[in-house]
Structures are given as structure tokens and as C-alpha cells.
Design an enzyme around this catalytic site. Structure first.
Site, mmCIF file in Angstrom:
data_model
loop_
_atom_site.group_PDB
_atom_site.id
_atom_site.type_symbol
_atom_site.label_atom_id
_atom_site.label_comp_id
_atom_site.label_asym_id
_atom_site.label_seq_id
_atom_site.Cartn_x
_atom_site.Cartn_y
_atom_site.Cartn_z
ATOM 1 C CG ASP A 95 -1.654 1.511 1.470
ATOM 2 O OD1 ASP A 95 -1.513 2.003 0.710
ATOM 3 O OD2 ASP A 95 -2.970 1.336 1.971
ATOM 4 C CB SER A 174 -7.428 14.338 -11.179
ATOM 5 O OG SER A 174 -9.312 14.792 -11.987
ATOM 6 C CE1 TYR A 187 -9.601 11.380 -7.547
ATOM 7 C CE2 TYR A 187 -10.235 13.055 -8.434
ATOM 8 C CZ TYR A 187 -9.696 11.816 -8.277
ATOM 9 O OH TYR A 187 -9.010 11.468 -9.688
ATOM 10 C CB ALA A 188 -11.476 19.087 -5.326
ATOM 11 C CB ALA A 189 -7.934 18.752 -1.038
ATOM 12 C CB SER A 190 -6.031 14.373 -2.812
ATOM 13 O OG SER A 190 -6.370 13.879 -4.084
ATOM 14 C CE LYS A 191 -5.864 12.733 -8.149
ATOM 15 N NZ LYS A 191 -4.291 11.674 -8.245
#
Length: 290
Positions: A95, A174, A187-191
């Protein structure tokens, strides 16, 4: 060594790295030989979606692939197919959020090769925020996999790339690296975070170490199948992989695709306003199912 015609054919068919090396014989006459160097590639998230099919694409080029993923059986099956396609493969069942296991796999792979040519930080996790439930567990997992997983994958290779003054880092971001829609804040924060990392690393590392941020829209995969949200402008996995590999061959700094997403990003504010309502309504409609 190979002939010029053979070198050109290999370059066309496999996009291998080819160098023209001078050779001096006993009479002092200089000739040149073309030598093919097959790529050494480390790829995460290789058990499905883009990662799996990127592995197949590079296996056809004869690359030495280090494939990592969490699902041992699927990883074994992907590795077997890669070998059938012409690649050399070593696998690591892990992982990417496990910093120590990931670094150990990288050290092991580096011990088997002279230099690393390409690192593809592909492993990712997408999840609808479900903020109405008040539980941040999955949001934290999204950040951990998509941000810390990239850091754990890329940074251990940097000393080798700096020492050899060569290498290529590819991060799968992304279109969400550029804006956010309702229900996908984590998700947006991570990208957005990996976009910042790619920009900073490009400015930090030696000029001969390339950094590419790949920003796909919706590409058919296990993740998009399970997202529970609308997926406009979806393209097939094969189409996505072909576009990514072409971008990496050209060592682009950032690659956003399909093209329509460039327009969406350029017109972010008005389009985000128009799209936010259907996204919000869809998220509200499916709230009870999430």
C-alpha cells in the site's frame, strides 16, 4: 549494437532510449554504433485501470517494470501478461501509504538497475465526501493515498535521479487539480496538492530530471465505476493510456485531456457555476445510497 535502420525501427515501435556511441578501432578509425537502452519503470496502482494498462503498454516496448499494488492475485496476473507481452517484471505487493514498505521496494528495484528512467505515481483513491454523515474517515483516506502515496513513491527516487542527472517523474493528477465540484472536496484537495508538488519539484530538481503532471478527465476504471456521481466526457481506458504515453514520450510538463476539459478549466468560474447545480442535485439525490 544495431544498425541505423534497426535503431530507427526500434525507436518507432518501442520508444526505447537510443544512444549513438563512438567506437575507435586499433587503426584510430571512428565508427558509430546505435545502442538501445530499454527503460526501467516503477509504476504504482498497477492492478487495475490506467495503471494496469500503462503496464501493458510499456511491456510491449520491452521495459523492465517494477509494479506495485495492494491486491496480490491481480498483481500477479498483470505481471504475467506483461511478461507475455515482452516486458521484464518485478512485483511489490504493498500500500503506497506505507512509507517504509514503499521505500524498501524502491531500494530493492534500484539495486537491480543502473538507473531509473521513469516513475509513474498512479495509485489513487476516489470517494464521494458524504459530509452529511459527519465521518471524516474516508476523506482522510483520500488525502493519504493521493498525496502521501505520491510523496512516498517519488521522493525515495530523487537522490538517484539527482546523482545521475536524469530521470522522469510522472504524477497522475486530475482535472480536479484545477477546480472542485460538489461532493468531491477531498479528492479535489488531494489533486490540487499533487499539482503543487509537481510544480515545486520541477523547479527544485536538476533540469535533466523531468516532471509531468497528467490531468485526465473521467477515464473508465473501477474508481469511476464506483464514484456515484455524474461523469461527463468519459473516455475509454485504452484511449486514456495512449494519450498519457504520448505525453510522457514528449515529456510534457502538464497534460490535460480530453481537450474539452482545457476549455472547462479556462472558463472555470462560469462553467463551474453551471455544472454545480446538476452535480449538487445528483449528490443530493444519491445521498441515501451513499
Amino acid at each position: 549494437s544495431i544498425s541505423i535502420l534497426d535503431a530507427m525501427k526500434v525507436m518507432e515501435d518501442r520508444r526505447s532510449q537510443i544512444s549513438c556511441l563512438p567506437v575507435i578501432d586499433s587503426d584510430g578509425i571512428v565508427t558509430y554504433k546505435f545502442v538501445v537502452f530499454l527503460m526501467n519503470i516503477y509504476l504504482t496502482g498497477a492492478t487495475s485501470g490506467l495503471g494496469e494498462h500503462l503496464a501493458y503498454k510499456y511491456a510491449k516496448r520491452g521495459a523492465f517494470l517494477a509494479l506495485s499494488g495492494r491486491r496480490k492475485e491481480k498483481l500477479t496476473n498483470v505481471a504475467k501478461k506483461c511478461e507475455e507481452l515482452g516486458g521484464k517484471v518485478v512485483t511489490y505487493c504493498l500500500d503506497v501509504t506505507d512509507q517504509h514498505a514503499t521505500k524498501e521496494s524502491i531500494q530493492d528495484f534500484l539495486s537491480k538497475i543502473s538507473n531509473i528512467d521513469l516513475v509513474i505515481a498512479n495509485a489513487g483513491y476516489g470517494f464521494v465526501d458524504r459530509v452529511h454523515k459527519g465521518d471524516p474517515t474516508e476523506l482522510n483516506k483520500v488525502i493519504d493515498v493521493n498525496v502521501n502515496g505520491v510523496i512516498n513513491t517519488v521522493v525515495p527516487f530523487m537522490p538517484s535521479m539527482i546523482k545521475n542527472d536524469k530521470g522522469h517523474i510522472a504524477i497522475i493528477g486530475s482535472v480536479a487539480s484545477h477546480f472542485a465540484w460538489p461532493g468531491a472536496g477531498a479528492y479535489a484537495a488531494s489533486k490540487h496538492a499533487v499539482k503543487a508538488l509537481s510544480i515545486s519539484w520541477r523547479r527544485t530538481l536538476p533540469k535533466n530530471v523531468d516532471v509531468t503532471l497528467i490531468c485526465p478527465g473521467f477515464v473508465k476504471s473501477e474508481m469511476t465505476d464506483s464514484m456515484g456521481t455524474i461523469t461527463p466526457f468519459m473516455i475509454s481506458t485504452e484511449d486514456g493510456v495512449n494519450r498519457i504515453v504520448k505525453a510522457l514520450d514528449k515529456k510534457k510538463k502538464m497534460f490535460i485531456f480530453p481537450f474539452i476539459w482545457k476549455l472547462v478549466i479556462a472558463l472555470e468560474k462560469p462553467i463551474s457555476f453551471l455544472l454545480s447545480k446538476p452535480f449538487r442535485n445528483n449528490h443530493k439525490k444519491n445521498r441515501s445510497k451513499l
